[in-house]
Scaffold this motif. Structure first.
Motif, PDB file in Angstrom:
ATOM      1  N   ALA A 240     -30.326 -33.800  48.743  1.00 37.51           N
ATOM      2  CA  ALA A 240     -30.068 -35.059  48.054  1.00 37.51           C
ATOM      3  C   ALA A 240     -28.761 -35.692  48.536  1.00 37.51           C
ATOM      4  N   GLU A 241     -28.609 -36.965  48.232  1.00 38.41           N
ATOM      5  CA  GLU A 241     -27.360 -37.652  48.532  1.00 38.41           C
ATOM      6  C   GLU A 241     -26.219 -37.000  47.746  1.00 38.41           C
ATOM      7  N   ASP A 242     -25.021 -37.121  48.295  1.00 34.40           N
ATOM      8  CA  ASP A 242     -23.859 -36.531  47.650  1.00 34.40           C
ATOM      9  C   ASP A 242     -23.681 -37.108  46.241  1.00 34.40           C
ATOM     10  N   VAL A 243     -23.169 -36.283  45.353  1.00 33.42           N
ATOM     11  CA  VAL A 243     -22.932 -36.683  43.970  1.00 33.42           C
ATOM     12  C   VAL A 243     -21.451 -37.007  43.810  1.00 33.42           C
ATOM     13  N   GLY A 244     -21.141 -38.229  43.431  1.00 34.44           N
ATOM     14  CA  GLY A 244     -19.750 -38.606  43.213  1.00 34.44           C
ATOM     15  C   GLY A 244     -19.215 -38.008  41.922  1.00 34.44           C
ATOM     16  N   ILE A 245     -18.019 -37.459  41.987  1.00 31.35           N
ATOM     17  CA  ILE A 245     -17.389 -36.841  40.822  1.00 31.35           C
ATOM     18  C   ILE A 245     -16.048 -37.522  40.594  1.00 31.35           C
ATOM     19  N   SER A 246     -15.845 -38.057  39.412  1.00 28.59           N
ATOM     20  CA  SER A 246     -14.633 -38.796  39.091  1.00 28.59           C
ATOM     21  C   SER A 246     -13.476 -37.854  38.798  1.00 28.59           C
ATOM     22  N   ALA A 247     -12.386 -38.003  39.532  1.00 29.73           N
ATOM     23  CA  ALA A 247     -11.201 -37.201  39.255  1.00 29.73           C
ATOM     24  C   ALA A 247     -10.652 -37.498  37.861  1.00 29.73           C
TER      25      ALA A 247
END
Length: 324
Positions: A240-247
């Protein structure tokens, strides 16, 4: 130089590109050993090499772990001897799908004091079992009594993570799998519960989550972390596409996300990786780590890749390399 058989990747592509070739047997450099390979583990990492996801020079001989016997010692190597049975990580430079491979002496675990450990089982330990101890102990820093969730619990590394969590004093250990057919297989590897991936949101909160699947599993895993929980990312089997994780989200919720890559770790910290390997070998020899192994001939490396890509494995596939 002597000749040897080796599986090569002449070009990036499907499993069909794998080719059995003749090559020159490598000689060990300083601090290295060469190994006459008995069995080579088959792993998802080698599929990434074959697909070109990991940039490697072509033609390339894949293979990140082996068992066999020491063939020759490079200069400066002490504590190992020619003919000694060993398990070894060959992940830094690859080359395990061959009759002879070289690797750092630091990444070798002697087997001569572990008579109960057969060579096919020993070949299944260096990547998955070593990773399990490093991920939980070194990266997640698991504490006694903490709850753990492992994705792909019936796979090679998943089958080891549940057992390693038990040995490290975890509390509740839950495995997630992608199909009902894998539930019983995963239960045999130390999990208190095994759930389907789409039902994981109902499994409660966890102090440690290990995700090698990616995609929606990664997003839901972050939501399942308890305050001060740690998620370790160590793969993307879903593609799957990368999952963005909010700092900022991590900051406000007291959560941690870490990455672990065994190849990079072994290159940077070979002595520590070797200690973890020897720890895993000793645990397996004592019967504390169970490994389910199925072997195929070296010539069927492409079939091994197809099974792994289709998620048709439970436990570990190894390739029989040594000529009988």
């Amino acid at each position: 130089m002597d000749g040897m058989r080796a599986i090569t990747i002449p070009e990036f592509g499907s499993a069909d590109v794998l080719r059995l070739d003749e090559a020159e047997a490598p000689e060990p450099g300083q601090g290295q050993v060469s190994i006459d390979v008995a069995y080579a583990g088959a792993n998802f990492a080698e599929i990434l090499y074959r697909q070109g996801v990991v940039d490697v020079p072509l033609p390339f001989v894949p293979g990140i772990e082996v068992s066999g016997r020491i063939r020759a010692l490079g200069s400066g190597v002490e504590g190992l001897s020619i003919g000694q049975p060993v398990a070894a990580l060959t992940i830094v430079d690859g080359g395990g799908y061959a009759e002879v491979v070289t690797t750092s002496a630091d990444l070798v675990a002697p087997l001569d004091n572990h008579d109960r450990l057969e060579l096919d089982v020993a070949a299944a330990l260096p990547s998955n079992s070593t990773t399990a101890f490093l991920v939980l102990d070194r990266v997640a820093r698991i504490a006694p009594g903490e709850d753990v969730l492992v994705h792909a619990a019936a796979g090679g590394v998943g089958s080891q993570l549940g057992q390693a969590a038990r040995l490290l004093g975890a509390g509740r250990v839950v495995g997630a799998v992608g199909s009902p057919a894998k539930i019983e297989a995963a239960k045999a590897f130390g999990y208190d519960e095994v759930v389907l991936r789409e039902q994981v949101a109902e499994a409660g909160q966890f102090d440690v989550v290990v995700d090698m699947v990616g995609g929606t599993a990664r997003r839901s895993s972050l939501d399942l972390l308890a305050p001060m929980g740690r998620m370790v990312v160590m793969g993307n089997a879903s593609g799957a596409e990368d999952v963005g994780i909010s700092a900022n989200d991590l900051w406000f919720t007291n959560k941690t996300v870490s990455g672990f890559n065994l190849a990079a770790f072994s290159a940077a910290f070979p002595e520590e990786a070797g200690r973890a390997l020897r720890r895993a070998v000793a645990a397996a020899a004592r019967g504390e780590l169970r490994v389910r192994v199925e072997s195929l001939p070296l010539e069927q490396a492409a079939e091994a890749h197809r099974r792994i890509e289709a998620a048709r494995t439970t436990g570990k596939l190894v390739l029989e390399v040594e000529r009988i």
